[in-house]
Design a protein around this motif. Structure first.
Motif, PDB file in Angstrom:
ATOM      1  N   MET A   1      27.337  66.821  81.213  1.00  0.00           N
ATOM      2  CA  MET A   1      26.683  65.558  81.509  1.00  0.00           C
ATOM      3  C   MET A   1      25.185  65.736  81.351  1.00  0.00           C
ATOM      4  SD  MET A   1      27.561  62.488  82.473  1.00  0.00           S
ATOM      5  CE  MET A   1      26.348  61.186  82.280  1.00  0.00           C
ATOM      6  N   SER A   2      24.556  65.034  80.417  1.00  0.00           N
ATOM      7  CA  SER A   2      23.153  65.263  80.103  1.00  0.00           C
ATOM      8  C   SER A   2      22.337  63.990  80.272  1.00  0.00           C
ATOM      9  CB  SER A   2      23.019  65.768  78.663  1.00  0.00           C
ATOM     10  OG  SER A   2      21.663  65.941  78.310  1.00  0.00           O
ATOM     11  N   THR A   3      21.244  64.094  81.020  1.00  0.00           N
ATOM     12  CA  THR A   3      20.275  63.007  81.170  1.00  0.00           C
ATOM     13  C   THR A   3      18.890  63.637  81.226  1.00  0.00           C
ATOM     14  OG1 THR A   3      19.963  62.943  83.584  1.00  0.00           O
ATOM     15  CG2 THR A   3      21.972  61.898  82.724  1.00  0.00           C
ATOM     16  N   PRO A   4      17.818  62.832  81.219  1.00  0.00           N
ATOM     17  CA  PRO A   4      16.478  63.415  81.304  1.00  0.00           C
ATOM     18  C   PRO A   4      16.047  63.804  82.712  1.00  0.00           C
ATOM     19  CG  PRO A   4      16.323  61.052  81.029  1.00  0.00           C
ATOM     20  CD  PRO A   4      17.767  61.395  80.869  1.00  0.00           C
ATOM     21  N   HIS A   5      16.916  63.651  83.723  1.00  0.00           N
ATOM     22  CA  HIS A   5      16.565  64.047  85.085  1.00  0.00           C
ATOM     23  C   HIS A   5      17.759  64.731  85.727  1.00  0.00           C
ATOM     24  CE1 HIS A   5      15.195  63.945  89.240  1.00  0.00           C
ATOM     25  NE2 HIS A   5      14.003  63.537  88.824  1.00  0.00           N
ATOM     26  N   TYR A   6      17.514  65.882  86.375  1.00  0.00           N
ATOM     27  CA  TYR A   6      18.613  66.694  86.888  1.00  0.00           C
ATOM     28  C   TYR A   6      19.421  65.976  87.964  1.00  0.00           C
ATOM     29  CZ  TYR A   6      15.831  67.762  91.071  1.00  0.00           C
ATOM     30  OH  TYR A   6      15.112  67.669  92.236  1.00  0.00           O
ATOM     31  N   LEU A   7      18.810  65.102  88.756  1.00  0.00           N
ATOM     32  CA  LEU A   7      19.561  64.397  89.796  1.00  0.00           C
ATOM     33  C   LEU A   7      20.553  63.411  89.177  1.00  0.00           C
ATOM     34  CD1 LEU A   7      16.824  63.683  92.501  1.00  0.00           C
ATOM     35  CD2 LEU A   7      18.661  65.382  92.577  1.00  0.00           C
ATOM     36  N   ALA A   8      20.159  62.768  88.085  1.00  0.00           N
ATOM     37  CA  ALA A   8      21.072  61.854  87.401  1.00  0.00           C
ATOM     38  C   ALA A   8      22.215  62.622  86.750  1.00  0.00           C
ATOM     39  CB  ALA A   8      20.316  61.027  86.366  1.00  0.00           C
ATOM     40  N   SER A   9      21.900  63.760  86.145  1.00  0.00           N
ATOM     41  CA  SER A   9      22.959  64.588  85.560  1.00  0.00           C
ATOM     42  C   SER A   9      23.942  65.039  86.637  1.00  0.00           C
ATOM     43  CB  SER A   9      22.351  65.805  84.863  1.00  0.00           C
ATOM     44  OG  SER A   9      21.520  65.419  83.780  1.00  0.00           O
ATOM     45  N   ALA A  10      23.412  65.380  87.813  1.00  0.00           N
ATOM     46  CA  ALA A  10      24.272  65.809  88.913  1.00  0.00           C
ATOM     47  C   ALA A  10      25.166  64.666  89.389  1.00  0.00           C
ATOM     48  CB  ALA A  10      23.420  66.324  90.071  1.00  0.00           C
ATOM     49  N   SER A  11      24.651  63.435  89.386  1.00  0.00           N
ATOM     50  CA  SER A  11      25.475  62.280  89.772  1.00  0.00           C
ATOM     51  C   SER A  11      26.641  62.099  88.810  1.00  0.00           C
ATOM     52  CB  SER A  11      24.618  61.010  89.801  1.00  0.00           C
ATOM     53  OG  SER A  11      23.644  61.065  90.821  1.00  0.00           O
ATOM     54  N   GLY A  12      26.373  62.245  87.517  1.00  0.00           N
ATOM     55  CA  GLY A  12      27.445  62.135  86.540  1.00  0.00           C
ATOM     56  C   GLY A  12      28.462  63.245  86.681  1.00  0.00           C
ATOM     57  N   LEU A  13      27.983  64.459  86.894  1.00  0.00           N
ATOM     58  CA  LEU A  13      28.881  65.598  87.057  1.00  0.00           C
ATOM     59  C   LEU A  13      29.755  65.418  88.298  1.00  0.00           C
ATOM     60  CD1 LEU A  13      29.818  68.382  86.139  1.00  0.00           C
ATOM     61  CD2 LEU A  13      27.907  69.379  87.417  1.00  0.00           C
ATOM     62  N   ASP A  14      29.171  64.910  89.376  1.00  0.00           N
ATOM     63  CA  ASP A  14      29.942  64.681  90.591  1.00  0.00           C
ATOM     64  C   ASP A  14      31.053  63.662  90.354  1.00  0.00           C
ATOM     65  OD1 ASP A  14      30.311  64.852  93.587  1.00  0.00           O
ATOM     66  OD2 ASP A  14      29.827  62.718  93.395  1.00  0.00           O
ATOM     67  N   ALA A  15      30.767  62.629  89.581  1.00  0.00           N
ATOM     68  CA  ALA A  15      31.800  61.634  89.272  1.00  0.00           C
ATOM     69  C   ALA A  15      32.961  62.275  88.516  1.00  0.00           C
ATOM     70  CB  ALA A  15      31.199  60.487  88.461  1.00  0.00           C
ATOM     71  N   LEU A  16      32.643  63.164  87.593  1.00  0.00           N
ATOM     72  CA  LEU A  16      33.698  63.858  86.849  1.00  0.00           C
ATOM     73  C   LEU A  16      34.513  64.754  87.770  1.00  0.00           C
ATOM     74  CD1 LEU A  16      31.740  64.852  83.607  1.00  0.00           C
ATOM     75  CD2 LEU A  16      33.420  63.007  83.852  1.00  0.00           C
ATOM     76  N   ARG A  17      33.850  65.459  88.663  1.00  0.00           N
ATOM     77  CA  ARG A  17      34.554  66.351  89.590  1.00  0.00           C
ATOM     78  C   ARG A  17      35.472  65.587  90.534  1.00  0.00           C
ATOM     79  NH1 ARG A  17      29.332  70.239  90.897  1.00  0.00           N
ATOM     80  NH2 ARG A  17      29.789  71.852  89.332  1.00  0.00           N
ATOM     81  N   ARG A  18      35.133  64.343  90.821  1.00  0.00           N
ATOM     82  CA  ARG A  18      35.962  63.527  91.706  1.00  0.00           C
ATOM     83  C   ARG A  18      37.119  62.855  90.954  1.00  0.00           C
ATOM     84  NH1 ARG A  18      33.330  59.199  93.674  1.00  0.00           N
ATOM     85  NH2 ARG A  18      31.351  59.475  92.586  1.00  0.00           N
ATOM     86  N   GLY A  19      37.289  63.203  89.690  1.00  0.00           N
ATOM     87  CA  GLY A  19      38.379  62.655  88.906  1.00  0.00           C
ATOM     88  C   GLY A  19      38.018  61.430  88.107  1.00  0.00           C
ATOM     89  N   GLY A  20      36.730  61.146  88.014  1.00  0.00           N
ATOM     90  CA  GLY A  20      36.284  59.984  87.268  1.00  0.00           C
ATOM     91  C   GLY A  20      36.340  60.190  85.769  1.00  0.00           C
ATOM     92  N   SER A  21      36.271  59.094  85.053  1.00  0.00           N
ATOM     93  CA  SER A  21      36.237  59.126  83.593  1.00  0.00           C
ATOM     94  C   SER A  21      34.809  59.349  83.113  1.00  0.00           C
ATOM     95  CB  SER A  21      36.750  57.795  83.041  1.00  0.00           C
ATOM     96  OG  SER A  21      35.861  56.729  83.395  1.00  0.00           O
ATOM     97  N   ALA A  22      34.648  59.523  81.814  1.00  0.00           N
ATOM     98  CA  ALA A  22      33.311  59.645  81.245  1.00  0.00           C
ATOM     99  C   ALA A  22      32.509  58.376  81.489  1.00  0.00           C
ATOM    100  CB  ALA A  22      33.406  59.935  79.746  1.00  0.00           C
ATOM    101  N   VAL A  23      33.181  57.244  81.508  1.00  0.00           N
ATOM    102  CA  VAL A  23      32.501  55.978  81.792  1.00  0.00           C
ATOM    103  C   VAL A  23      31.998  55.952  83.231  1.00  0.00           C
ATOM    104  CG1 VAL A  23      32.926  53.504  82.154  1.00  0.00           C
ATOM    105  CG2 VAL A  23      33.578  54.588  79.998  1.00  0.00           C
ATOM    106  N   ASP A  24      32.824  56.382  84.179  1.00  0.00           N
ATOM    107  CA  ASP A  24      32.364  56.476  85.566  1.00  0.00           C
ATOM    108  C   ASP A  24      31.120  57.359  85.666  1.00  0.00           C
ATOM    109  OD1 ASP A  24      34.474  54.938  86.723  1.00  0.00           O
ATOM    110  OD2 ASP A  24      35.781  56.699  86.670  1.00  0.00           O
ATOM    111  N   ALA A  25      31.170  58.490  84.996  1.00  0.00           N
ATOM    112  CA  ALA A  25      30.045  59.432  85.046  1.00  0.00           C
ATOM    113  C   ALA A  25      28.790  58.819  84.449  1.00  0.00           C
ATOM    114  CB  ALA A  25      30.412  60.721  84.307  1.00  0.00           C
ATOM    115  N   ALA A  26      28.938  58.098  83.352  1.00  0.00           N
ATOM    116  CA  ALA A  26      27.773  57.479  82.707  1.00  0.00           C
ATOM    117  C   ALA A  26      27.151  56.411  83.601  1.00  0.00           C
ATOM    118  CB  ALA A  26      28.185  56.882  81.365  1.00  0.00           C
ATOM    119  N   ILE A  27      27.986  55.616  84.274  1.00  0.00           N
ATOM    120  CA  ILE A  27      27.460  54.578  85.164  1.00  0.00           C
ATOM    121  C   ILE A  27      26.728  55.225  86.343  1.00  0.00           C
ATOM    122  CG2 ILE A  27      28.074  52.694  86.724  1.00  0.00           C
ATOM    123  CD1 ILE A  27      30.470  52.142  84.850  1.00  0.00           C
ATOM    124  N   ALA A  28      27.347  56.225  86.960  1.00  0.00           N
ATOM    125  CA  ALA A  28      26.712  56.896  88.096  1.00  0.00           C
ATOM    126  C   ALA A  28      25.388  57.520  87.691  1.00  0.00           C
ATOM    127  CB  ALA A  28      27.650  57.955  88.663  1.00  0.00           C
TER     128      ALA A  28
END
Length: 266
Positions: A1-28
């Protein structure tokens, strides 16, 4: 999960770890960017997605770019003193209906796995409790002091003592947290496009001449569109169609195909 800020990348990664889709991760991730990277992302922006996967039925493109206000006529701008040009900044700039939030809704309805409200937990927490100003944000605040000072509500957030927040300073955005909580609880349409958020935005801008009205928000909906594509050395390359600049990347690849790029070296 790549963004220009580490906190946003971490939000996307957390969504994936919780069983979310790539779309969930992108929104988060995008929601968190609106808080921690506000000079480049915000709830008033647009969004363009190219989505592919085993359950998408091929490559899909989703356009979330709002149109100009219905009242954005030449007469409207002339009546507000814009005789030669539309201002580049401020309420009388060429502000379009925000599309990003409805793009989140449309993508989540089709490809989301996690509950809608859960995607905004990080954004709410960082806005309400605060986060450290990044070097990138600090640089932009310093460069745009003269612009930020023109708008008292904006200055209260980013110029709390009359000067731009420095790198590492704690930035708190309580009202943005309130907005995200409404969005999480009521959904994109009820809260943002047909409810109190749209009215607040239009009331604030309208008092200074903006043509945006709540009806512009209520009328808008993001949409699925057909992507455009080309080939490059045997590979299919897919991009967003206009109104984006996606076609330019395809043109560049078609031009490069006539050259021995590998022979150029580093």
């Amino acid at each position: 999960m790549s963004t220009p800020h580490y906190l946003a990348s971490a939000s996307g990664l957390d969504a994936l770890r919780r069983g979310g889709s790539a779309v969930d991760a992108a929104i988060a991730a995008n929601a968190t960017l609106c808080v921690v990277y506000p000079h480049m992302a915000g709830l008033g922006g647009d969004g363009f997605w190219v989505i592919a996967g085993p359950n998408t039925g091929g490559v899909r493109a989703r356009e979330a770019s709002g149109p100009a206000a219905l009242a954005a006529t030449r007469d409207h701008y002339r009546q507000h003193g814009c005789t030669d040009q539309i201002p580049a900044r401020g309420p009388l700039a060429a502000l379009t209906t925000p599309g990003a939030v409805d793009g989140w809704r449309l993508a989540h309805e089709r490809h989301g796995r996690l509950p809608w409200a859960s995607l905004f937990a990080d954004a709410i927490a960082y806005a309400r409790d605060g986060m450290a100003v990044s070097r990138s944000l600090a640089d932009w605040l310093a460069a745009d002091v003269s612009i930020l000072r023109q708008f008292p509500d904006t200055a209260r957030i980013y110029l709390p003592n009359g000067t731009p927040e420095r790198e590492g300073a704690r930035l708190i955005q309580t009202r943005l947290a309130d907005t995200f909580e409404q969005l999480a609880a009521s959904g994109a349409r009820a809260a943002f496009y047909e409810g109190p958020i749209a009215r607040r935005i239009c009331d604030a801008l309208g008092s200074s001449g903006s043509p945006l009205r709540p009806d512009d928000f209520a009328r808008y909906q993001a949409r699925w569109v057909a992507p455009i594509s080309t080939t490059y050395r045997g590979y299919d390359v897919v991009q967003m169609p206009p109104s984006t600049q996606g076609f330019a990347a395809l043109q560049v690849l078609n031009l490069l195909e006539g050259f021995d790029v590998a022979g150029w070296g580093d």
